[in-house]
Design a protein around this motif. Structure first.
Motif, PDB file in Angstrom:
ATOM      1  N   GLY A 119      48.066 -14.576  53.317  1.00  0.00           N
ATOM      2  CA  GLY A 119      47.785 -13.146  53.596  1.00  0.00           C
ATOM      3  C   GLY A 119      46.609 -13.378  54.667  1.00  0.00           C
ATOM      4  O   GLY A 119      47.075 -13.081  55.870  1.00  0.00           O
ATOM      5  N   ALA A 120      45.387 -13.460  54.217  1.00  0.00           N
ATOM      6  CA  ALA A 120      44.390 -13.236  55.231  1.00  0.00           C
ATOM      7  C   ALA A 120      44.537 -14.056  56.629  1.00  0.00           C
ATOM      8  O   ALA A 120      44.386 -13.508  57.879  1.00  0.00           O
ATOM      9  CB  ALA A 120      43.068 -13.553  54.587  1.00  0.00           C
ATOM     10  N   ALA A 121      45.156 -15.234  56.510  1.00  0.00           N
ATOM     11  CA  ALA A 121      45.527 -16.115  57.723  1.00  0.00           C
ATOM     12  C   ALA A 121      46.421 -15.389  58.430  1.00  0.00           C
ATOM     13  O   ALA A 121      46.275 -15.599  60.115  1.00  0.00           O
ATOM     14  CB  ALA A 121      46.046 -17.521  57.196  1.00  0.00           C
ATOM     15  N   PHE A 122      47.152 -14.502  58.313  1.00  0.00           N
ATOM     16  CA  PHE A 122      48.072 -13.865  59.215  1.00  0.00           C
ATOM     17  C   PHE A 122      47.361 -12.802  60.035  1.00  0.00           C
ATOM     18  O   PHE A 122      47.794 -12.238  61.107  1.00  0.00           O
ATOM     19  CB  PHE A 122      49.051 -13.321  58.620  1.00  0.00           C
ATOM     20  CG  PHE A 122      50.562 -14.109  58.570  1.00  0.00           C
ATOM     21  CD1 PHE A 122      51.057 -14.155  59.525  1.00  0.00           C
ATOM     22  CD2 PHE A 122      50.820 -14.575  57.549  1.00  0.00           C
ATOM     23  CE1 PHE A 122      52.182 -15.090  59.839  1.00  0.00           C
ATOM     24  CE2 PHE A 122      51.991 -15.589  57.516  1.00  0.00           C
ATOM     25  CZ  PHE A 122      52.642 -15.773  58.911  1.00  0.00           C
ATOM     26  N   ILE A 123      46.330 -12.294  59.537  1.00  0.00           N
ATOM     27  CA  ILE A 123      45.501 -11.162  60.298  1.00  0.00           C
ATOM     28  C   ILE A 123      45.155 -11.661  61.772  1.00  0.00           C
ATOM     29  O   ILE A 123      45.248 -10.961  62.865  1.00  0.00           O
ATOM     30  CB  ILE A 123      44.142 -10.872  59.435  1.00  0.00           C
ATOM     31  CG1 ILE A 123      44.839 -10.107  58.167  1.00  0.00           C
ATOM     32  CG2 ILE A 123      43.264  -9.782  60.437  1.00  0.00           C
ATOM     33  CD1 ILE A 123      43.787  -9.345  57.264  1.00  0.00           C
ATOM     34  N   ALA A 124      44.242 -12.670  61.686  1.00  0.00           N
ATOM     35  CA  ALA A 124      43.856 -13.306  63.006  1.00  0.00           C
ATOM     36  C   ALA A 124      44.735 -14.335  63.758  1.00  0.00           C
ATOM     37  O   ALA A 124      44.169 -14.676  64.745  1.00  0.00           O
ATOM     38  CB  ALA A 124      42.500 -13.755  62.943  1.00  0.00           C
TER      39      ALA A 124
END
Ligand SMILES: Cc1cc2nc3c(=O)[nH]c(=O)nc-3n(C[C@H](O)[C@H](O)[C@H](O)COP(=O)(O)O)c2cc1C
Length: 382
Positions: free
Chosen positions: A326-331
């Motif tokens: 999840g979060a890793a794909f944001i940045a």
């Protein structure tokens, strides 16, 4: 092709779909449908296209009807304009060689009257879930909702079906049912939020009924291998009164047994974010995903806090078939390439997670690959 060094980078046959790797982008609500119709925008198409090297993209949770809303600027899947907007997204992802499922959700009682011209949201029972809703005026506490009538439950199931049809028309490759804690489905599963005395309350079978009625409705539209469901069985924080209880393990055993007969695309399970010792689900503290592997015979997607290392490890040991991030794909829009070249990950700016325009959304750069600075784990030709 096999990739013994990094199973995350292996191709994977998901029913009729060939995933180019086993790295899945998990659903991320980003609040960029900032228009009155909650219509997906060209900016959203650009954002998803940037992430098309994932084996599969799961969209942010989208609303199945206008009564399911409970978070600002989240796009829907129930109007003609929304379907047209989603077509931009699916085309952009497909043009970039990716695959994309739509995540279909309903927030039930965890909404707020601000979304409904002052009328109360509805849930399984008139019980305040004690969570918070992100309204146009900021976070507000949930209230005691109205109890859904049987006719409304049946209509809601039909709305899931219509949303699944809309997703098909919009060009998606499949759908995932959003059943994370806080959403309508787990409100039915939880003893704390469901005290109905009809066929949707009481016994395990009754409380879980809606899961299968929604699945059956959607499978009339999509073949089962294009349909998935995502659960968070052991979430403890920010879930109000919907904490795991003494029936969590038995109800999931029942659900997993029945789901095993569905031949779904996959079952998506979110791991524990906290230590489970001292809770009703403490037996799951160790070897968490094995509990699902052993009780469910279909494909399993594991989620929460995975890294390149732990993602490869769980695939290698065979406890999961796919891993979502999840979060890793944001940045890190090109997360897969980061794994391939062993590059360090960037951190996302949390202030722009749920709101804003292009900043913090489509302006994270791709990594720079250099043959001298990084080595690639290309697939072995086994
Ligand atoms: C900004 C943000 C928004 C999210 N929105 C959704 C959502 O719409 N639907 C959903 O199922 N999960 C949502 N999640 C949860 C993620 O899909 C995922 O389960 C979670 O981030 C744990 O995975 P990770 O540790 O790899 O980030 C969201 C998470 C974040 C950080």
């Amino acid at each position: 092709m096999k990739n013994t060094a990094q199973p995350l980078l292996e191709e994977y046959q998901l029913g009729e779909l060939k995933l180019k790797n086993r790295v899945v982008m998990a659903s991320l609500t980003r609040g960029r449908a900032d228009n009155p119709g909650l219509v997906p925008t060209p900016l959203m198409a650009k954002y998803y296209a940037q992430r098309a090297s994932a084996g599969l993209i799961l969209t942010e949770g989208t609303w199945v009807n206008s009564k399911s809303i409970g978070f600002i600027n989240v796009p829907g899947m129930y109007s003609r304009e929304q379907v047209e907007g989603w077509k931009l997204v699916t085309k952009a992802v497909h043009d970039n060689g990716g695959l994309i499922f739509s995540q279909l959700g309903h927030i039930g009682s965890a909404s707020h009257p601000d979304f409904f011209n002052g009328e109360l949201p509805a849930g399984p029972s008139a019980i305040n879930p004690q969570t918070r809703s992100f309204t146009p005026e900021g976070f507000k506490d949930s209230l005691t909702p109205r109890e859904l009538t049987i006719a409304e439950i049946k209509q809601t199931i039909q709305d899931y079906k219509q949303a699944a049809k809309n997703a098909k028309e919009a060009g998606f490759d499949g759908v995932e049912i959003h059943a994370m804690v806080g959403m309508l489905i787990p409100q039915f599963l939880s003893l704390a939020t469901n005290q109905r005395t009809d066929e949707y309350g009481g016994s395990i079978e009754n409380r879980a009924r809606i899961v299968f009625e929604i699945l059956d409705a959607i499978i009339a539209v999509w073949s089962s291998t294009r349909v998935a469901i995502k659960f968070t069985p052991v979430a403890l924080s920010n879930v109000g009164i919907m904490k795991p209880d003494e029936e969590t393990i038995p109800i999931f055993k029942y659900i997993l047994k029945r789901l095993s007969d569905y031949n779904l695309a996959y079952l998506h399970i979110v791991g524990p974010a906290e230590n489970l010792n001292g809770t009703d689900v403490e037996v799951m503290q160790d070897n968490y995903f094995s509990h699902f592997r052993n009780n469910y015979s279909g494909r399993l997607m594991a989620n929460l806090g995975f890294t390149q290392e732990s993602g490869n490890a769980i695939l290698k040991e065979g406890t999961a078939d796919l891993v979502s991030f999840g979060a890793a794909f944001i940045a890190n829009p090109d997360l897969v390439e980061h794994f391939q070249y062993h590059l360090p990950l960037s951190e996302g700016d949390m202030d722009t997670y749920y709101a804003g325009g292009a900043h913090g959304y489509t302006d994270y750069p791709k990594a720079v690959y250099s043959n001298t600075a990084a080595h690639s784990d290309d697939a072995d030709s086994e």
